[in-house]
Design a protein around this motif. Structure first.
Motif, mmCIF file in Angstrom:
data_model
loop_
_atom_site.group_PDB
_atom_site.id
_atom_site.type_symbol
_atom_site.label_atom_id
_atom_site.label_comp_id
_atom_site.label_asym_id
_atom_site.label_seq_id
_atom_site.Cartn_x
_atom_site.Cartn_y
_atom_site.Cartn_z
ATOM 1 N N ASN A 59 0.826 -1.212 0.000
ATOM 2 C CA ASN A 59 0.000 0.000 0.000
ATOM 3 C C ASN A 59 0.862 1.264 0.000
ATOM 4 O O ASN A 59 2.000 1.261 0.473
ATOM 5 C CB ASN A 59 -0.903 0.014 1.235
ATOM 6 C CG ASN A 59 -1.882 1.171 1.206
ATOM 7 O OD1 ASN A 59 -2.428 1.509 0.153
ATOM 8 N ND2 ASN A 59 -2.120 1.809 2.351
ATOM 9 N N MET A 96 -6.598 -5.129 -4.180
ATOM 10 C CA MET A 96 -6.238 -3.723 -3.947
ATOM 11 C C MET A 96 -6.735 -3.271 -2.577
ATOM 12 O O MET A 96 -5.983 -2.654 -1.805
ATOM 13 C CB MET A 96 -6.834 -2.857 -5.072
ATOM 14 C CG MET A 96 -6.515 -1.375 -4.989
ATOM 15 S SD MET A 96 -7.577 -0.490 -3.837
ATOM 16 C CE MET A 96 -9.150 -0.608 -4.679
ATOM 17 N N ALA A 139 -4.712 -4.775 0.360
ATOM 18 C CA ALA A 139 -3.442 -4.061 0.559
ATOM 19 C C ALA A 139 -3.704 -2.685 1.179
ATOM 20 O O ALA A 139 -2.972 -2.244 2.073
ATOM 21 C CB ALA A 139 -2.705 -3.916 -0.767
HETATM 22 N N1 NFA Z 1 -4.019 3.572 -0.678
HETATM 23 C C1 NFA Z 1 -4.256 3.979 -2.053
HETATM 24 C C2 NFA Z 1 -5.366 5.055 -2.075
HETATM 25 O O1 NFA Z 1 -6.086 5.204 -1.122
HETATM 26 C C3 NFA Z 1 -4.693 2.798 -2.937
HETATM 27 C C4 NFA Z 1 -3.675 1.712 -2.987
HETATM 28 C C5 NFA Z 1 -4.039 0.396 -2.688
HETATM 29 C C6 NFA Z 1 -2.338 1.979 -3.347
HETATM 30 C C7 NFA Z 1 -3.114 -0.630 -2.734
HETATM 31 C C8 NFA Z 1 -1.416 0.941 -3.408
HETATM 32 C C9 NFA Z 1 -1.810 -0.357 -3.111
HETATM 33 N N2 NFA Z 1 -5.478 5.772 -3.191
#
Ligand code: NFA
Length: 101
Positions: free
Chosen positions: A28, A56, A59
């Motif tokens: 993340n 996604m 993470a």
């Molecule tokens: N945390 C990022 C966001 O909120 C999304 C993300 C998820 C990035 C997983 C990387 C890995 N935009």
């Protein structure tokens, strides 16, 4: 003369070991847009929209998520390609690898 012919009764052992598998991990970050992470997961790991969305979000919530397992070489290639896809758009998106237990 009259040499005895000896016959081995045991088969030579052929040890075939499975290649150790390596995990590709999605890490993340606070900058890469969610939809872009999903796009990279779909393109690089041939995931469907729903699975990519779940990986996604896992993470995003937990800090890291296992994406897939491959042989060492393939895992490293995939992690590099996926990380580069983010880099090309100026995002800090990171995929890493580690050996499976
Ligand atoms: N945390 C990022 C966001 O909120 C999304 C993300 C998820 C990035 C997983 C990387 C890995 N935009």
């Amino acid at each position: 003369m009259n040499d005895p012919i000896t016959v081995s009764r045991t088969k030579p052992e052929l040890k075939v070991e499975r290649p150790k598998l390596h995990k590709v991990l999605l890490v993340n970050d606070d900058f890469t847009p969610r939809h872009f992470v999903v796009r990279v997961l779909r393109a690089e790991f041939r995931m469907g929209e729903e699975q990519a969305g779940r990986v996604m979000m896992t993470a995003h919530r937990r800090g890291v998520c296992v994406v897939a397992v491959f042989t060492k070489d393939v895992a490293e290639e995939k992690a590099t390609a996926a990380t580069d896809a983010g880099r090309q758009e100026g995002y800090p998106l990171l995929f890493t690898t580690e050996p499976e237990e």
